[in-house]
Every structure is written in structure tokens, then in C-alpha cells.
Design a protein around this motif. Sequence first.
Motif, PDB file in Angstrom:
ATOM      1  N   VAL A  89      -5.076   5.576  10.749  1.00 21.74           N
ATOM      2  CA  VAL A  89      -4.452   4.255  10.738  1.00 21.74           C
ATOM      3  C   VAL A  89      -4.540   3.640   9.346  1.00 21.74           C
ATOM      4  O   VAL A  89      -3.575   3.055   8.835  1.00 21.74           O
ATOM      5  N   ASP A  90      -5.687   3.780   8.699  1.00 23.75           N
ATOM      6  CA  ASP A  90      -5.877   3.227   7.365  1.00 23.75           C
ATOM      7  C   ASP A  90      -4.878   3.819   6.377  1.00 23.75           C
ATOM      8  O   ASP A  90      -4.247   3.100   5.588  1.00 23.75           O
ATOM      9  N   ALA A  91      -4.681   5.143   6.434  1.00 23.22           N
ATOM     10  CA  ALA A  91      -3.754   5.801   5.516  1.00 23.22           C
ATOM     11  C   ALA A  91      -2.316   5.380   5.782  1.00 23.22           C
ATOM     12  O   ALA A  91      -1.547   5.093   4.853  1.00 23.22           O
ATOM     13  N   LEU A  92      -1.930   5.323   7.058  1.00 23.25           N
ATOM     14  CA  LEU A  92      -0.566   4.935   7.396  1.00 23.25           C
ATOM     15  C   LEU A  92      -0.285   3.482   7.027  1.00 23.25           C
ATOM     16  O   LEU A  92       0.802   3.143   6.546  1.00 23.25           O
ATOM     17  N   LEU A  93      -1.291   2.621   7.231  1.00 18.56           N
ATOM     18  CA  LEU A  93      -1.113   1.205   6.902  1.00 18.56           C
ATOM     19  C   LEU A  93      -0.991   1.011   5.388  1.00 18.56           C
ATOM     20  O   LEU A  93      -0.191   0.197   4.916  1.00 18.56           O
ATOM     21  N   SER A  94      -1.763   1.773   4.632  1.00 18.14           N
ATOM     22  CA  SER A  94      -1.657   1.699   3.172  1.00 18.14           C
ATOM     23  C   SER A  94      -0.268   2.099   2.701  1.00 18.14           C
ATOM     24  O   SER A  94       0.324   1.448   1.836  1.00 18.14           O
ATOM     25  N   ASP A  95       0.263   3.174   3.274  1.00 15.53           N
ATOM     26  CA  ASP A  95       1.605   3.622   2.892  1.00 15.53           C
ATOM     27  C   ASP A  95       2.657   2.562   3.253  1.00 15.53           C
ATOM     28  O   ASP A  95       3.583   2.309   2.475  1.00 15.53           O
ATOM     29  N   LYS A  96       2.504   1.958   4.417  1.00 12.79           N
ATOM     30  CA  LYS A  96       3.486   0.961   4.850  1.00 12.79           C
ATOM     31  C   LYS A  96       3.451  -0.263   3.956  1.00 12.79           C
ATOM     32  O   LYS A  96       4.497  -0.790   3.558  1.00 12.79           O
TER      33      LYS A  96
END
Length: 318
Positions: free
Chosen positions: A29-36
Amino acid sequence: MREGQVELYGARRILAVTSPLSDEHARQVDALLSDKLASAPVTSWQPRNLAQHAARLVEKVDPGGQAERVRMARAGRRVELDHGPNAHSRLTAELPSEVASACYARVDAMARRLRRDGELRTLDQLRADITADLLLGNDPGAKVPEAAATVYLHMPVDAALSISDTGCELDGYGPLPAAVAREIMTNRDSTWRKVICDPATGQPLDLGRSRRRPNAAIRELVRVRDRECVVPWCRRPARHCDLDHQREWAVDNGTTAATNTAPRCRRHHRMKNAPGWITRYDPHHGTSSITTPHGSTYTGRRRPILTPKPSETDEPPF
């Protein structure tokens, strides 16, 4: 996420959403949120929006655990009393979101009714006093229709029929497991309203030039569709906004139709026609932009009520 990008309150909101996850899922979730967030508009960094983005990603990386997390949270419902300084205390109720939303909507509607009747207390004071009156069995002095406590539950047809377990949302909250949504839908004590965006219902959506003021069907559709003032930085709920013709009724020969109507809070409704301000709104695509007298342009996009299901060639939506 990269250190220093999210303020403390926003980080706490994200942590509250991700804390039930395993370490591996939390890292995803942390990685996906950073990308978004790397290419997201400024409004995405607001704490409430951060929490909603995180909630959608939690559902994406661990869809199987969503219903169990909701049921565990609901089992922990409680009321807390926290005494503070200056003879002032905080009474907090942790409730299922659809119940809390309905409670707040009713108290808020009663407060606004009293304000319209000449009450001088602020809305915050009225909401607090009305809550106390209701709990103590006193008459708050305002009556409102049942619709004042309506909660909008958005469900795809396949989820309502138990064919699918994705795509359900509680308005003002965000994603909801389909199993829980079906429980709300079938609970006789629930106060909810099913939202169907289908012209086959027979409700009139376009009155042409016959009337300036939108009828009840158009008002409800626009408020459910847009949910908030369409000015990009404004978060005032649509139910407390004016319904404004995008193309003006008198000057631009605009129609009284859902496609030409948008919710704007009273301040931004007046600002729309002020010298130097340029506003554009596309209800079909949900995009809005504001150009200030100084030439700065701010753009926002409405979130769909339900997350569209991607085709095989599309990137999965967040």
C-alpha cells in the motif's frame, strides 16, 4: 512513502487504515500510494483524501480481509467520555459508518432548520446542543423529514445480487466490502437510499426551457453525482450548496437539466459571476477548472461514485 511528504495528521489517518494489514501488504500500500501521489493534484494530499486513497489501495492489495476487518471494527463500537480543562468534555461515539453518517445528517439538518428560523447560536453550537437534547430526552425544537438522515449506499447490480464482491461504496466514507453492503441493504433498520443512474427509472432529467428551478429529481441526481461543491478546493457537501446553471439561464439560454447543473456553495456561486473569474465545469467527465483574476488556474476532477471496472488492457484504478 518518502519521509516528510505527509503531515503528521495525514500520516496518522493513513496508519489507521493500514494498521490491520500484514507488514507485506502495508508495504505494498505504501509503494502504491507513493506512486499515485507523485503525479496527484494538491487536493489529494488533504488528510481525508489521503485516507480514502489508502482505503482503496488496502481493498486492492488485500480484498479477502476487508470484510473481516470491518466486522472486527464494528464489534469494537463504543462511547467514550474524556474530561478536559475549563469544565469542558468530549463525548465520542464509535459507530458503523452508515449509522454515524445518518446520526450526523439528522443533527445537522435540525441545526440548520433552527438557524433558518432565526436561532443565533452557531451551527457547531446548535449541533452540540441538539445532540445533548436528544440524548437527554429533551425536545431540540426542530423537526426534519426522514430524508435528513438518508445514507447513500452505492452498489453495482452484480454486487447486490451476490454475483460480485467488489465496487460498493458508502457516500462520504469510501469503499465498503460487498458482504457488509448487502447486510446494510437488507437490514430493516437501515436508513439508506439505493442510487441507480439509469434513465429507465422514468424520472425526468431534463426540463428544457420550461422552468428555471430544477425539480426534485434533478436536485437529487446532481447532489448524489457531485457530492461536493465543484470548485476544486472546496469540500462543502452538495446538500448544503446552491444548484447553479453552468450555462446561465437568462444570458446563455442554458437549460434546466442535470447536464447543465452543478452544486456550488453560496460563496463560490457568487464568485462565479464576479469580474475576472472564469469557471468551467464538464459534468459528463467530472472536470472543473477555476481561473482567478490573477491568471492562476486550478483544476479538479470528480471521483466516480463507483470505481469503474478496468478492461483487460487498462491499468487498474486506484
